[in-house]
Design a protein around this motif. Structure first.
Motif, PDB file in Angstrom:
ATOM      1  N   THR A   1      -2.548 -10.603 -37.166  1.00 37.27           N
ATOM      2  CA  THR A   1      -2.009 -10.438 -35.714  1.00 37.27           C
ATOM      3  C   THR A   1      -2.637  -9.455 -35.254  1.00 37.27           C
ATOM      4  O   THR A   1      -2.597  -8.108 -35.869  1.00 37.27           O
ATOM      5  CB  THR A   1      -0.578 -10.556 -35.938  1.00 37.27           C
ATOM      6  N   PHE A   2      -2.919  -9.454 -34.129  1.00 42.18           N
ATOM      7  CA  PHE A   2      -3.005  -8.018 -33.243  1.00 42.18           C
ATOM      8  C   PHE A   2      -2.319  -8.309 -31.838  1.00 42.18           C
ATOM      9  O   PHE A   2      -1.992  -8.807 -31.186  1.00 42.18           O
ATOM     10  CB  PHE A   2      -4.791  -8.094 -32.662  1.00 42.18           C
ATOM     11  N   ASP A   3      -1.449  -6.754 -31.760  1.00 41.00           N
ATOM     12  CA  ASP A   3      -0.604  -6.792 -30.774  1.00 41.00           C
ATOM     13  C   ASP A   3      -1.205  -6.011 -29.454  1.00 41.00           C
ATOM     14  O   ASP A   3      -2.275  -5.230 -29.465  1.00 41.00           O
ATOM     15  CB  ASP A   3       0.522  -5.913 -31.159  1.00 41.00           C
ATOM     16  N   ASP A   4      -0.820  -6.460 -28.212  1.00 38.87           N
ATOM     17  CA  ASP A   4      -0.860  -5.808 -26.929  1.00 38.87           C
ATOM     18  C   ASP A   4      -2.266  -6.335 -26.072  1.00 38.87           C
ATOM     19  O   ASP A   4      -2.164  -6.329 -24.987  1.00 38.87           O
ATOM     20  CB  ASP A   4      -0.962  -4.296 -27.084  1.00 38.87           C
TER      21      ASP A   4
ATOM     22  N   TYR B   1      -1.186 -11.014 -29.518  1.00 41.62           N
ATOM     23  CA  TYR B   1       0.001 -11.029 -28.945  1.00 41.62           C
ATOM     24  C   TYR B   1      -0.137 -10.290 -27.580  1.00 41.62           C
ATOM     25  O   TYR B   1      -0.360  -9.015 -27.254  1.00 41.62           O
ATOM     26  CB  TYR B   1       1.316 -10.435 -29.532  1.00 41.62           C
ATOM     27  N   VAL B   2       0.153 -11.365 -26.369  1.00 36.92           N
ATOM     28  CA  VAL B   2      -0.258 -10.491 -24.934  1.00 36.92           C
ATOM     29  C   VAL B   2       1.119 -10.123 -24.153  1.00 36.92           C
ATOM     30  O   VAL B   2       1.913 -11.012 -23.956  1.00 36.92           O
ATOM     31  CB  VAL B   2      -1.035 -11.337 -24.347  1.00 36.92           C
ATOM     32  N   ALA B   3       1.343  -8.943 -23.712  1.00 38.31           N
ATOM     33  CA  ALA B   3       2.262  -8.489 -22.846  1.00 38.31           C
ATOM     34  C   ALA B   3       1.809  -8.980 -21.487  1.00 38.31           C
ATOM     35  O   ALA B   3       0.809  -8.633 -20.895  1.00 38.31           O
ATOM     36  CB  ALA B   3       2.532  -7.045 -23.000  1.00 38.31           C
ATOM     37  N   GLY B   4       2.581  -9.749 -20.797  1.00 40.18           N
ATOM     38  CA  GLY B   4       2.461 -10.324 -19.503  1.00 40.18           C
ATOM     39  C   GLY B   4       1.709  -9.386 -18.412  1.00 40.18           C
ATOM     40  O   GLY B   4       0.843  -9.404 -17.432  1.00 40.18           O
ATOM     41  N   ASP B   5       2.513  -7.903 -18.483  1.00 36.75           N
ATOM     42  CA  ASP B   5       2.188  -7.138 -17.456  1.00 36.75           C
ATOM     43  C   ASP B   5       0.841  -6.297 -17.840  1.00 36.75           C
ATOM     44  O   ASP B   5       0.163  -5.947 -16.844  1.00 36.75           O
ATOM     45  CB  ASP B   5       3.539  -6.051 -17.289  1.00 36.75           C
ATOM     46  N   PHE B   6       0.510  -6.346 -18.985  1.00 36.02           N
ATOM     47  CA  PHE B   6      -0.426  -5.627 -19.348  1.00 36.02           C
ATOM     48  C   PHE B   6      -1.951  -6.316 -18.951  1.00 36.02           C
ATOM     49  O   PHE B   6      -2.815  -5.918 -18.469  1.00 36.02           O
ATOM     50  CB  PHE B   6      -0.892  -5.364 -20.980  1.00 36.02           C
ATOM     51  N   ALA B   7      -1.988  -7.595 -19.055  1.00 34.72           N
ATOM     52  CA  ALA B   7      -2.853  -8.801 -18.806  1.00 34.72           C
ATOM     53  C   ALA B   7      -2.777  -8.610 -17.179  1.00 34.72           C
ATOM     54  O   ALA B   7      -3.894  -8.943 -16.849  1.00 34.72           O
ATOM     55  CB  ALA B   7      -2.643 -10.191 -19.297  1.00 34.72           C
ATOM     56  N   SER B   8      -2.073  -8.676 -16.648  1.00 34.33           N
ATOM     57  CA  SER B   8      -1.778  -8.399 -15.064  1.00 34.33           C
ATOM     58  C   SER B   8      -2.466  -7.227 -14.488  1.00 34.33           C
ATOM     59  O   SER B   8      -2.354  -7.111 -13.324  1.00 34.33           O
ATOM     60  CB  SER B   8      -0.147  -8.835 -14.496  1.00 34.33           C
ATOM     61  N   GLY B   9      -2.263  -6.155 -15.192  1.00 34.69           N
ATOM     62  CA  GLY B   9      -3.305  -5.149 -14.872  1.00 34.69           C
ATOM     63  C   GLY B   9      -2.164  -3.845 -14.550  1.00 34.69           C
ATOM     64  O   GLY B   9      -2.498  -2.949 -13.860  1.00 34.69           O
ATOM     65  N   HIS B  10      -0.802  -4.294 -14.474  1.00 34.25           N
ATOM     66  CA  HIS B  10       0.002  -3.170 -14.138  1.00 34.25           C
ATOM     67  C   HIS B  10       1.229  -2.924 -15.067  1.00 34.25           C
ATOM     68  O   HIS B  10       2.195  -2.419 -14.696  1.00 34.25           O
ATOM     69  CB  HIS B  10       0.767  -3.622 -12.969  1.00 34.25           C
ATOM     70  N   GLY B  11       0.783  -3.099 -16.384  1.00 32.86           N
ATOM     71  CA  GLY B  11       1.805  -2.801 -17.320  1.00 32.86           C
ATOM     72  C   GLY B  11       1.822  -0.986 -17.804  1.00 32.86           C
ATOM     73  O   GLY B  11       0.720  -0.557 -17.280  1.00 32.86           O
ATOM     74  N   ARG B  12       2.650  -0.622 -18.626  1.00 28.85           N
ATOM     75  CA  ARG B  12       2.800   0.788 -18.652  1.00 28.85           C
ATOM     76  C   ARG B  12       2.656   0.937 -20.132  1.00 28.85           C
ATOM     77  O   ARG B  12       3.495   0.628 -21.124  1.00 28.85           O
ATOM     78  CB  ARG B  12       4.030   1.323 -18.406  1.00 28.85           C
TER      79      ARG B  12
ATOM     80  N   SER C   1       6.963  -6.872 -19.985  1.00 29.45           N
ATOM     81  CA  SER C   1       6.817  -5.581 -19.845  1.00 29.45           C
ATOM     82  C   SER C   1       6.661  -4.684 -20.972  1.00 29.45           C
ATOM     83  O   SER C   1       6.593  -3.304 -20.931  1.00 29.45           O
ATOM     84  CB  SER C   1       8.062  -4.879 -18.907  1.00 29.45           C
ATOM     85  N   HIS C   2       6.596  -5.194 -22.091  1.00 30.96           N
ATOM     86  CA  HIS C   2       6.542  -4.388 -23.499  1.00 30.96           C
ATOM     87  C   HIS C   2       7.591  -3.771 -23.337  1.00 30.96           C
ATOM     88  O   HIS C   2       7.637  -2.296 -23.846  1.00 30.96           O
ATOM     89  CB  HIS C   2       5.279  -3.798 -23.435  1.00 30.96           C
ATOM     90  N   CYS C   3       8.928  -4.362 -23.219  1.00 30.16           N
ATOM     91  CA  CYS C   3      10.179  -3.479 -23.263  1.00 30.16           C
ATOM     92  C   CYS C   3      10.710  -3.400 -24.628  1.00 30.16           C
ATOM     93  O   CYS C   3      10.486  -4.292 -25.587  1.00 30.16           O
ATOM     94  CB  CYS C   3      11.123  -4.289 -22.280  1.00 30.16           C
ATOM     95  N   ASN C   4      11.562  -2.307 -24.556  1.00 24.14           N
ATOM     96  CA  ASN C   4      12.516  -2.432 -25.920  1.00 24.14           C
ATOM     97  C   ASN C   4      13.473  -3.176 -25.698  1.00 24.14           C
ATOM     98  O   ASN C   4      14.694  -2.845 -25.025  1.00 24.14           O
ATOM     99  CB  ASN C   4      12.794  -0.701 -26.007  1.00 24.14           C
ATOM    100  N   LEU C   5      13.476  -4.303 -26.540  1.00 21.40           N
ATOM    101  CA  LEU C   5      14.488  -5.576 -26.357  1.00 21.40           C
ATOM    102  C   LEU C   5      15.803  -4.920 -26.316  1.00 21.40           C
ATOM    103  O   LEU C   5      17.093  -5.491 -25.642  1.00 21.40           O
ATOM    104  CB  LEU C   5      14.350  -6.476 -26.893  1.00 21.40           C
ATOM    105  N   ALA C   6      16.119  -4.003 -27.573  1.00 15.67           N
ATOM    106  CA  ALA C   6      17.551  -3.389 -28.034  1.00 15.67           C
ATOM    107  C   ALA C   6      18.086  -2.815 -26.636  1.00 15.67           C
ATOM    108  O   ALA C   6      19.297  -2.503 -26.650  1.00 15.67           O
ATOM    109  CB  ALA C   6      17.254  -2.574 -29.228  1.00 15.67           C
ATOM    110  N   HIS C   7      17.255  -2.304 -25.704  1.00 17.86           N
ATOM    111  CA  HIS C   7      17.625  -1.506 -24.534  1.00 17.86           C
ATOM    112  C   HIS C   7      17.899  -2.473 -23.473  1.00 17.86           C
ATOM    113  O   HIS C   7      18.305  -2.259 -22.455  1.00 17.86           O
ATOM    114  CB  HIS C   7      16.804  -0.286 -24.163  1.00 17.86           C
ATOM    115  N   ALA C   8      17.672  -3.741 -23.465  1.00 16.78           N
ATOM    116  CA  ALA C   8      17.805  -4.748 -22.345  1.00 16.78           C
ATOM    117  C   ALA C   8      19.034  -5.677 -22.597  1.00 16.78           C
ATOM    118  O   ALA C   8      19.584  -5.957 -23.507  1.00 16.78           O
ATOM    119  CB  ALA C   8      16.449  -5.788 -22.513  1.00 16.78           C
ATOM    120  N   THR C   9      19.748  -5.865 -21.472  1.00 17.84           N
ATOM    121  CA  THR C   9      20.563  -6.813 -21.782  1.00 17.84           C
ATOM    122  C   THR C   9      20.453  -8.436 -22.182  1.00 17.84           C
ATOM    123  O   THR C   9      19.035  -8.402 -21.951  1.00 17.84           O
ATOM    124  CB  THR C   9      21.217  -7.442 -20.106  1.00 17.84           C
TER     125      THR C   9
END
Ligand SMILES: [Zn+2]
Length: 352
Positions: free
Chosen positions: A99-102, A125-136, A237-245
């Motif tokens: 598996t390859f991330d990001d 594994y693709v982060a939607g915002d990265f593929a859309s060109g505006h991820g961080r 958004s490649h978020c830290n899920l533990a920090h999300a509601t």
């Protein structure tokens, strides 16, 4: 600290290697299979300051690893097949997944040709915002900020800190300090704001990083046509899920699944939690992933796969192919399961 920890891990791996203990432990802790975790695959760089080097291996090391695995007489399988074997109890042969991330472009340019040599299926594994060109990709932005400056000014602990970054060693220490500062922030919005501020001060074009390094949707569509490739979800958004509601965590997972389906016309049945350690994904997130309908979800917790993991398909451990340990001799220790057994205190399943 970082390099100290690395040398302790390396010493531990070498001790296991030279003691031969991994041969004894293999039969007990080798498990039913292994899911390897990789990020970048690209030629080595010569720079003295490479704080994210653990996230990349060379194409040559990937080839060495695959050769080693082929010699072990295990099955290289897709995650769908691993899921089938685990959920039906068909574990007569050991399996290995890659598996390859990001969603990095180097996965296509450098990993895919080698995976083809070995007819080895793999998941990206693709982060939607990265593929859309505006991820961080803030950990890369931080590397660039520090690489390009001799002093880093950052508002740490309420006052302006001026951190030395004039030598490679100072840069490594600065990275460790700022990385810890950022990972300790309570929300991803604060991390993003602090990082944008650092980029502005140090003239790093943060917005250029995702388009530079990650495959956009049209390239992913082409890439995903290869029968060896499975595309998995990695949140939006490649978020830290533990920090999300809970609501946001659910949305991050569900949206990253549905955008892959709509952009690529493919199912996205497998998930990787961003960061993936116990500070970034835990029981609540495993339950949300199950509810979202994923077949499997992987963490970055180290470990081999055992029959018992069939009961914990939303919290599968992986074995990192870490760029700091690109040493052929250590592969047999890693793939024996001895190293992760030691790291996990000989617990076979860690899914709490
Ligand atoms: Zn990631």
């Amino acid at each position: 600290m970082r390099s100290l920890r690395h040398s302790i891990i390396r010493a531990g791996l070498e001790a296991l290697y030279f003691s031969g203990a991994h041969h004894v432990l293999r039969s007990i802790f080798g498990g039913a299979g292994t899911i390897f975790m990789l990020h970048h695959v690209r030629p080595a760089r010569g720079d003295a300051f490479q704080p994210n080097r653990h996230l990349e291996v060379t194409p040559e090391f990937l080839r060495v690893t695959l050769t080693h695995i082929r010699d072990l007489d295990v099955d290289l399988v897709s995650l769908d097949e691993a899921h089938r074997r685990l959920s039906t109890g068909d574990l007569s042969r050991r399996f290995v997944c890659f598996t390859f991330d990001d969603g990095y472009r180097d996965n296509r340019d450098h990993a895919l040709p080698i995976m083809r040599e070995f007819d080895a299926p793999f998941t990206v594994y693709v982060a939607g915002d990265f593929a859309s060109g505006h991820g961080r990709l803030w950990w890369i932005a931080l590397e660039r900020v520090i690489a390009g400056s001799d002093v880093i000014a950052a508002p740490i602990g309420g006052s302006e800190a001026h951190i030395d970054a004039s030598t490679a060693e100072a840069k490594r220490a600065a990275f460790a300090r700022l990385h810890e500062w950022l990972r300790g922030m309570p929300t991803d919005i604060e991390v993003a704001n602090a990082m944008s501020d650092l980029c502005r001060r140090h003239k790093v074009d943060e917005a250029a990083i995702a388009p530079e390094l990650c495959m956009p949707w049209p390239e992913l569509a082409e890439f995903a046509r290869d029968p060896l490739v499975t595309i998995g979800a990695h949140t939006m958004s490649h978020c830290n899920l533990a920090h999300a509601t809970a609501e946001n965590a659910e949305r991050e997972m569900a949206m990253s699944r549905s955008i892959i389906q709509s952009k690529l016309g493919l199912p996205a049945d497998h998930l990787a939690y961003p960061y993936g350690d116990r500070n970034a994904a835990a029981a609540r997130d495993f339950a949300i992933a199950a509810k979202a309908g994923f077949k499997t979800a992987v963490t970055t917790r180290p470990g081999m796969i055992f029959a018992e993991n069939a009961e914990h398909l939303m919290a599968l451990p992986r074995l990192s192919l870490n760029g700091n340990y690109q040493d052929e001799r250590l592969l047999s220790v890693l793939t024996s399961g001895a190293a992760t057994a030691v790291w996990n205190g000989f617990r076979r399943v860690d899914a709490a």
